[in-house]
Design a protein around this motif. Sequence first.
Motif, mmCIF file in Angstrom:
data_model
loop_
_atom_site.group_PDB
_atom_site.id
_atom_site.type_symbol
_atom_site.label_atom_id
_atom_site.label_comp_id
_atom_site.label_asym_id
_atom_site.label_seq_id
_atom_site.Cartn_x
_atom_site.Cartn_y
_atom_site.Cartn_z
ATOM 1 N N HIS A 1 50.428 38.013 35.065
ATOM 2 C CA HIS A 1 50.149 36.606 35.366
ATOM 3 C C HIS A 1 49.318 36.454 36.662
ATOM 4 O O HIS A 1 48.308 35.733 36.658
ATOM 5 N N PRO A 2 49.724 37.089 37.762
ATOM 6 C CA PRO A 2 48.864 37.003 38.958
ATOM 7 C C PRO A 2 47.466 37.573 38.737
ATOM 8 O O PRO A 2 46.489 37.066 39.299
ATOM 9 N N ILE A 3 47.375 38.626 37.922
ATOM 10 C CA ILE A 3 46.056 39.194 37.630
ATOM 11 C C ILE A 3 45.185 38.177 36.891
ATOM 12 O O ILE A 3 43.990 38.014 37.200
ATOM 13 N N LEU A 4 45.771 37.468 35.938
ATOM 14 C CA LEU A 4 45.025 36.432 35.217
ATOM 15 C C LEU A 4 44.582 35.313 36.153
ATOM 16 O O LEU A 4 43.477 34.778 36.012
ATOM 17 N N VAL A 5 45.429 34.962 37.110
ATOM 18 C CA VAL A 5 45.077 33.915 38.072
ATOM 19 C C VAL A 5 43.871 34.332 38.911
ATOM 20 O O VAL A 5 42.927 33.554 39.116
ATOM 21 N N VAL A 6 43.884 35.567 39.390
ATOM 22 C CA VAL A 6 42.773 36.056 40.217
ATOM 23 C C VAL A 6 41.482 36.123 39.393
ATOM 24 O O VAL A 6 40.402 35.724 39.868
ATOM 25 N N ILE A 7 41.574 36.610 38.165
ATOM 26 C CA ILE A 7 40.386 36.689 37.310
ATOM 27 C C ILE A 7 39.809 35.305 37.064
ATOM 28 O O ILE A 7 38.588 35.094 37.126
ATOM 29 N N HIS A 8 40.677 34.334 36.796
ATOM 30 C CA HIS A 8 40.186 32.970 36.560
ATOM 31 C C HIS A 8 39.566 32.386 37.817
ATOM 32 O O HIS A 8 38.531 31.712 37.747
ATOM 33 N N ALA A 9 40.179 32.629 38.969
ATOM 34 C CA ALA A 9 39.654 32.081 40.219
ATOM 35 C C ALA A 9 38.247 32.590 40.509
ATOM 36 O O ALA A 9 37.401 31.854 41.033
ATOM 37 N N ILE A 10 37.978 33.836 40.156
ATOM 38 C CA ILE A 10 36.688 34.444 40.479
ATOM 39 C C ILE A 10 35.677 34.286 39.342
ATOM 40 O O ILE A 10 34.494 34.014 39.589
ATOM 41 N N CYS A 11 36.111 34.437 38.121
ATOM 42 C CA CYS A 11 35.187 34.554 36.988
ATOM 43 C C CYS A 11 35.252 33.385 36.014
ATOM 44 O O CYS A 11 34.811 33.525 34.866
ATOM 45 N N ALA A 12 35.790 32.243 36.426
ATOM 46 C CA ALA A 12 35.984 31.132 35.492
ATOM 47 C C ALA A 12 34.677 30.702 34.830
ATOM 48 O O ALA A 12 34.610 30.508 33.611
ATOM 49 N N GLY A 13 33.626 30.555 35.627
ATOM 50 C CA GLY A 13 32.348 30.118 35.071
ATOM 51 C C GLY A 13 31.754 31.123 34.111
ATOM 52 O O GLY A 13 31.208 30.754 33.062
ATOM 53 N N LEU A 14 31.852 32.399 34.453
ATOM 54 C CA LEU A 14 31.330 33.437 33.572
ATOM 55 C C LEU A 14 32.113 33.482 32.267
ATOM 56 O O LEU A 14 31.529 33.634 31.184
ATOM 57 N N ILE A 15 33.431 33.347 32.350
ATOM 58 C CA ILE A 15 34.255 33.367 31.148
ATOM 59 C C ILE A 15 33.947 32.162 30.269
ATOM 60 O O ILE A 15 33.935 32.276 29.040
ATOM 61 N N TYR A 16 33.690 31.012 30.888
ATOM 62 C CA TYR A 16 33.420 29.793 30.116
ATOM 63 C C TYR A 16 32.232 29.989 29.173
ATOM 64 O O TYR A 16 32.269 29.560 28.015
ATOM 65 N N TYR A 17 31.187 30.627 29.652
ATOM 66 C CA TYR A 17 30.002 30.823 28.820
ATOM 67 C C TYR A 17 30.090 32.064 27.938
ATOM 68 O O TYR A 17 29.378 32.165 26.936
ATOM 69 N N ALA A 18 30.968 33.003 28.288
ATOM 70 C CA ALA A 18 30.985 34.277 27.566
ATOM 71 C C ALA A 18 32.195 34.460 26.678
ATOM 72 O O ALA A 18 32.258 35.454 25.940
ATOM 73 N N TYR A 19 33.153 33.526 26.678
ATOM 74 C CA TYR A 19 34.410 33.805 25.966
ATOM 75 C C TYR A 19 34.236 34.010 24.465
ATOM 76 O O TYR A 19 34.976 34.818 23.876
#
Length: 335
Positions: free
Chosen positions: A197-215
């Motif tokens: 869960h903390p790992i997912l939080v850190v990934i979202h905090a840093i890579c949210a924009g990239l994930i939004y376009y690449a998911y």
Amino acid sequence: MSLDYCPGRYCGRLLVNTTAGVPIWGECGACPSGFRVNMEYHCSQCTGKPTLFQWLYLGFMATLPLVLHWFYLLHKHTEWKKNVAIQCGFAFIETTLAAVFTLLSFEPKGSLSLVTCSVQQISDWYTIFFNPRIKFVETVRCSQEAVYPLYSIIFLFYLFSLALMLFLRPTLAARFLTSEADKKKCNVAIYAALYFHPILVVIHAICAGLIYYAYPYLTILATMTGLAVYAVYWDMKVSRNVDFSLIFAITMCFCLQKPKDVFGEHRVQNIFIILWHLTTLAYSIIALGNAYTTSFTYTSFAYLAFVPLPLLFLLLTEQCTDPNHITVETGGMPL
């Protein structure tokens, strides 16, 4: 009404008061939550609705903890048993409740709908890097959530998901799991979730924009890779008696088989995982078909016909890639 220029891409003026019909605007700065700067340099309240692509993005982020729960449970249990199904059900209930509570917490409060700001470019996710510096001396702090609430809502969801897991999982385990060994394994699964869960939080905090376009692309890649790896792993290391051709036939034409044949040893787990991979592949195809439009389109549904193709290719080429054939041809002992 056009106002004086505000420096920076995300700096705007907020309406402070109105005197004798004349609006009074504040200084240039960050817009509050739920507002976004427009072309006239003032902060306007967001009134948009999420597009299908954005709903699918939220669904993708919401299923990440669920997939990790299921992956850990299936990885630790080599056989599909009642306690495994119960724990997978616990994870699904926790994720669903967390998603409902999260939606109810955002505007309009008490509703499962959302009010959003439009996403125009990837920099909207990283406004902290676009604070202007006046004459290279004074920095104007204009960082804000320009994509409200697509960024903050995920953090709240992870918080609800973790809290519900810590509250419901031990309670449900004590009620439905009778074996002490099963309860111990359930506790180990909780400990694992406290890591990812903390790992997912850190990934979202840093890579949210990239994930939004690449998911959608990430989902397709993960689904096809996972399907191939699981098929090879299960077929080679767990049971050589598992017939994936039979499983595929059962999945596509359930009525041709007897229930006792369908739910035999290992077959329930195989069918569950294969159906999950096919569902996620269809999910990503629909997301790709609606990525560049603000309204729902049915065009992407035509591409759903390609969903079974990776599994069909795997089944048709399975005999050609059987390691036993290679071993025998090279003069070794079969596996």
